[in-house]
Design a protein around this motif. Structure first.
Motif, PDB file in Angstrom:
ATOM      1  N   ARG A  83     -41.541 -22.060   1.612  1.00 26.72           N
ATOM      2  CA  ARG A  83     -42.150 -21.134   1.035  1.00 26.72           C
ATOM      3  C   ARG A  83     -41.439 -19.745   1.188  1.00 26.72           C
ATOM      4  O   ARG A  83     -41.463 -18.781   0.580  1.00 26.72           O
ATOM      5  CB  ARG A  83     -43.510 -21.259   1.829  1.00 26.72           C
ATOM      6  CG  ARG A  83     -44.531 -22.192   1.492  1.00 26.72           C
ATOM      7  CD  ARG A  83     -45.722 -22.299   2.273  1.00 26.72           C
ATOM      8  NE  ARG A  83     -46.501 -23.058   2.040  1.00 26.72           N
ATOM      9  CZ  ARG A  83     -47.610 -23.542   2.448  1.00 26.72           C
ATOM     10  NH1 ARG A  83     -47.990 -23.038   3.720  1.00 26.72           N
ATOM     11  NH2 ARG A  83     -48.617 -24.624   2.163  1.00 26.72           N
ATOM     12  N   GLN A  84     -40.831 -19.347   2.597  1.00 26.56           N
ATOM     13  CA  GLN A  84     -40.010 -18.339   2.781  1.00 26.56           C
ATOM     14  C   GLN A  84     -38.928 -18.182   1.749  1.00 26.56           C
ATOM     15  O   GLN A  84     -38.668 -17.139   1.169  1.00 26.56           O
ATOM     16  CB  GLN A  84     -39.377 -18.593   4.188  1.00 26.56           C
ATOM     17  CG  GLN A  84     -40.622 -18.528   5.083  1.00 26.56           C
ATOM     18  CD  GLN A  84     -39.905 -18.688   6.697  1.00 26.56           C
ATOM     19  OE1 GLN A  84     -38.602 -18.608   6.642  1.00 26.56           O
ATOM     20  NE2 GLN A  84     -40.763 -18.381   7.713  1.00 26.56           N
ATOM     21  N   MET A  85     -38.294 -19.291   1.269  1.00 27.29           N
ATOM     22  CA  MET A  85     -37.256 -19.199   0.274  1.00 27.29           C
ATOM     23  C   MET A  85     -37.664 -18.746  -1.145  1.00 27.29           C
ATOM     24  O   MET A  85     -37.044 -18.153  -1.610  1.00 27.29           O
ATOM     25  CB  MET A  85     -36.480 -20.576   0.419  1.00 27.29           C
ATOM     26  CG  MET A  85     -35.596 -20.879   1.397  1.00 27.29           C
ATOM     27  SD  MET A  85     -34.341 -20.024   1.562  1.00 27.29           S
ATOM     28  CE  MET A  85     -33.288 -20.306   0.006  1.00 27.29           C
ATOM     29  N   ALA A  86     -38.848 -19.299  -1.450  1.00 27.24           N
ATOM     30  CA  ALA A  86     -39.420 -19.133  -2.594  1.00 27.24           C
ATOM     31  C   ALA A  86     -39.929 -17.515  -2.770  1.00 27.24           C
ATOM     32  O   ALA A  86     -39.731 -16.639  -3.536  1.00 27.24           O
ATOM     33  CB  ALA A  86     -40.825 -19.758  -2.984  1.00 27.24           C
ATOM     34  N   ALA A  87     -40.446 -17.016  -1.474  1.00 29.34           N
ATOM     35  CA  ALA A  87     -40.615 -15.458  -1.669  1.00 29.34           C
ATOM     36  C   ALA A  87     -39.565 -14.711  -1.453  1.00 29.34           C
ATOM     37  O   ALA A  87     -39.425 -13.498  -2.226  1.00 29.34           O
ATOM     38  CB  ALA A  87     -41.638 -15.437  -0.167  1.00 29.34           C
ATOM     39  N   ARG A  90     -38.219 -14.485  -5.206  1.00 31.76           N
ATOM     40  CA  ARG A  90     -39.009 -13.704  -5.913  1.00 31.76           C
ATOM     41  C   ARG A  90     -38.609 -12.158  -5.576  1.00 31.76           C
ATOM     42  O   ARG A  90     -38.238 -11.402  -6.427  1.00 31.76           O
ATOM     43  CB  ARG A  90     -40.678 -13.919  -5.681  1.00 31.76           C
ATOM     44  CG  ARG A  90     -41.213 -15.335  -6.299  1.00 31.76           C
ATOM     45  CD  ARG A  90     -42.409 -15.206  -6.286  1.00 31.76           C
ATOM     46  NE  ARG A  90     -42.924 -15.320  -4.816  1.00 31.76           N
ATOM     47  CZ  ARG A  90     -43.247 -16.381  -4.115  1.00 31.76           C
ATOM     48  NH1 ARG A  90     -43.300 -17.569  -4.808  1.00 31.76           N
ATOM     49  NH2 ARG A  90     -44.001 -16.093  -2.977  1.00 31.76           N
ATOM     50  N   GLU A  91     -38.415 -11.919  -4.383  1.00 32.96           N
ATOM     51  CA  GLU A  91     -38.075 -10.427  -3.746  1.00 32.96           C
ATOM     52  C   GLU A  91     -36.594 -10.224  -4.377  1.00 32.96           C
ATOM     53  O   GLU A  91     -36.529  -8.928  -4.894  1.00 32.96           O
ATOM     54  CB  GLU A  91     -38.097 -10.581  -2.292  1.00 32.96           C
ATOM     55  CG  GLU A  91     -37.919  -9.009  -1.818  1.00 32.96           C
ATOM     56  CD  GLU A  91     -38.188  -8.811  -0.470  1.00 32.96           C
ATOM     57  OE1 GLU A  91     -37.565  -7.917   0.355  1.00 32.96           O
ATOM     58  OE2 GLU A  91     -38.505  -9.898   0.167  1.00 32.96           O
ATOM     59  N   ARG A  96     -33.268  -7.340  -8.232  1.00 37.49           N
ATOM     60  CA  ARG A  96     -32.292  -7.249  -9.156  1.00 37.49           C
ATOM     61  C   ARG A  96     -32.562  -6.710 -10.473  1.00 37.49           C
ATOM     62  O   ARG A  96     -32.166  -5.682 -10.993  1.00 37.49           O
ATOM     63  CB  ARG A  96     -31.714  -8.625  -9.440  1.00 37.49           C
ATOM     64  CG  ARG A  96     -30.639  -8.896 -10.609  1.00 37.49           C
ATOM     65  CD  ARG A  96     -30.291 -10.118 -10.580  1.00 37.49           C
ATOM     66  NE  ARG A  96     -31.528 -11.101 -10.850  1.00 37.49           N
ATOM     67  CZ  ARG A  96     -32.082 -11.311 -12.123  1.00 37.49           C
ATOM     68  NH1 ARG A  96     -31.627 -10.588 -13.269  1.00 37.49           N
ATOM     69  NH2 ARG A  96     -33.144 -12.018 -12.395  1.00 37.49           N
ATOM     70  N   ARG A  97     -34.039  -6.779 -10.909  1.00 37.71           N
ATOM     71  CA  ARG A  97     -34.553  -6.314 -12.248  1.00 37.71           C
ATOM     72  C   ARG A  97     -34.792  -4.889 -12.206  1.00 37.71           C
ATOM     73  O   ARG A  97     -34.370  -4.107 -12.984  1.00 37.71           O
ATOM     74  CB  ARG A  97     -36.051  -6.790 -12.443  1.00 37.71           C
ATOM     75  CG  ARG A  97     -35.800  -8.389 -12.907  1.00 37.71           C
ATOM     76  CD  ARG A  97     -36.826  -8.806 -13.463  1.00 37.71           C
ATOM     77  NE  ARG A  97     -38.128  -8.847 -12.724  1.00 37.71           N
ATOM     78  CZ  ARG A  97     -38.334  -9.976 -11.919  1.00 37.71           C
ATOM     79  NH1 ARG A  97     -37.737 -11.235 -12.185  1.00 37.71           N
ATOM     80  NH2 ARG A  97     -39.498 -10.021 -11.106  1.00 37.71           N
ATOM     81  N   ARG A  98     -35.044  -4.470 -10.698  1.00 33.42           N
ATOM     82  CA  ARG A  98     -35.292  -3.053 -10.526  1.00 33.42           C
ATOM     83  C   ARG A  98     -33.778  -2.369 -10.391  1.00 33.42           C
ATOM     84  O   ARG A  98     -33.710  -1.126 -11.059  1.00 33.42           O
ATOM     85  CB  ARG A  98     -36.054  -2.752  -9.262  1.00 33.42           C
ATOM     86  CG  ARG A  98     -36.271  -1.200  -8.808  1.00 33.42           C
ATOM     87  CD  ARG A  98     -37.322  -1.365  -7.749  1.00 33.42           C
ATOM     88  NE  ARG A  98     -36.892  -1.881  -6.518  1.00 33.42           N
ATOM     89  CZ  ARG A  98     -37.491  -3.203  -6.071  1.00 33.42           C
ATOM     90  NH1 ARG A  98     -38.323  -3.714  -6.594  1.00 33.42           N
ATOM     91  NH2 ARG A  98     -37.228  -3.559  -4.917  1.00 33.42           N
ATOM     92  N   ALA A  99     -33.009  -2.995 -10.078  1.00 36.92           N
ATOM     93  CA  ALA A  99     -31.640  -2.483  -9.808  1.00 36.92           C
ATOM     94  C   ALA A  99     -31.006  -2.259 -11.361  1.00 36.92           C
ATOM     95  O   ALA A  99     -30.380  -1.384 -11.395  1.00 36.92           O
ATOM     96  CB  ALA A  99     -30.691  -3.152  -8.958  1.00 36.92           C
ATOM     97  N   GLU A 100     -31.175  -3.373 -12.117  1.00 36.77           N
ATOM     98  CA  GLU A 100     -30.743  -3.198 -13.574  1.00 36.77           C
ATOM     99  C   GLU A 100     -31.386  -2.102 -14.361  1.00 36.77           C
ATOM    100  O   GLU A 100     -30.868  -1.417 -15.141  1.00 36.77           O
ATOM    101  CB  GLU A 100     -31.023  -4.605 -14.027  1.00 36.77           C
ATOM    102  CG  GLU A 100     -30.244  -5.627 -13.879  1.00 36.77           C
ATOM    103  CD  GLU A 100     -30.468  -7.097 -14.234  1.00 36.77           C
ATOM    104  OE1 GLU A 100     -31.580  -7.092 -15.063  1.00 36.77           O
ATOM    105  OE2 GLU A 100     -29.608  -7.843 -13.980  1.00 36.77           O
TER     106      GLU A 100
END
Length: 217
Positions: A83-87, A90-91, A96-100
């Protein structure tokens, strides 16, 4: 119950069995005589082996229960880690999208300040052409007109587009700035009479509003 309690129970059972057997051995199966010593010792050995086997089985059962609890704990840790890896994934994707987006926006609007400075030069060229008078069709006017055309082409390559503020266009406060109002017999109220300074957008974002005079009807 603890393992020690199991040992005490086994010892108690063994003592009871021995007491009962002592009575049997003393009288014999039919009461005719005592059981031989060697047979008695063999039965004692078998009884001790049974008790040891019972203790070993109890210990093995305890070990199995401990192992099951450990496996359940590890499974819970694996689920929590997943669950931590999935979170985190997603983060990371969101970052990455915000940086792009930020990178693309920086690329598109990096020259915004410089373009605003050049718009002053564009305004001067348009004023010179509008005041050319009879020279408008002469070499001077044609040269200024060609320069204006090249200027607009360069602005367009940079992503800048001229705002439509032609006479009769409906006034839009998003892109137009009213610096005056006049009566008109030909243009309805709320529409642009004429443009005083050109407005521009940069990649659909307003760079400078058009300064216009609006008809009062």
């Amino acid at each position: 119950p603890s393992f020690d309690d199991d040992d005490d129970d086994d010892d108690a059972i063994l003592a009871e069995d021995r007491s009962a057997d002592d009575e049997v051995w003393a009288a014999g199966d039919d009461g005719s005589g005592a059981i031989p010593v060697d047979l008695r010792q063999e039965m004692e050995t078998l009884r001790a082996q049974v008790v040891e086997l019972s203790r070993a089985l109890s210990l093995r059962d305890l070990e199995l229960r401990t192992a099951e609890e450990r496996v359940e704990g590890m499974e819970a840790q694996v689920v929590s880690a997943a669950r931590q890896m999935a979170a985190l994934s997603r983060e990371f994707d969101s970052s990455r999208r915000r940086a792009e987006r930020d990178k693309e926006e920086l690329r598109q609007f990096a020259g915004e300040k410089a373009l605003k400075e050049f718009l002053g030069v564009f305004d001067n060229l348009e004023r010179a052409l509008s005041h050319a008078g009879e020279e408008r069709e002469g070499p001077f006017g044609q040269g200024v007109g060609m320069t204006l055309g090249q200027f607009l082409t360069a602005l367009k390559r940079c992503g800048a587009e001229r705002v439509d503020a032609s006479p009769g266009t409906e006034f839009d406060p998003t892109f137009h700035e009213a610096v005056g109002q006049e009566f008109s017999d030909t243009i309805p109220s709320g529409r642009i009479l004429y443009e005083m300074a050109a407005g521009f957008t940069l990649h659909t974002r307003l760079l400078r509003a058009s300064m216009v005079s609006v008809s009062r009807g």
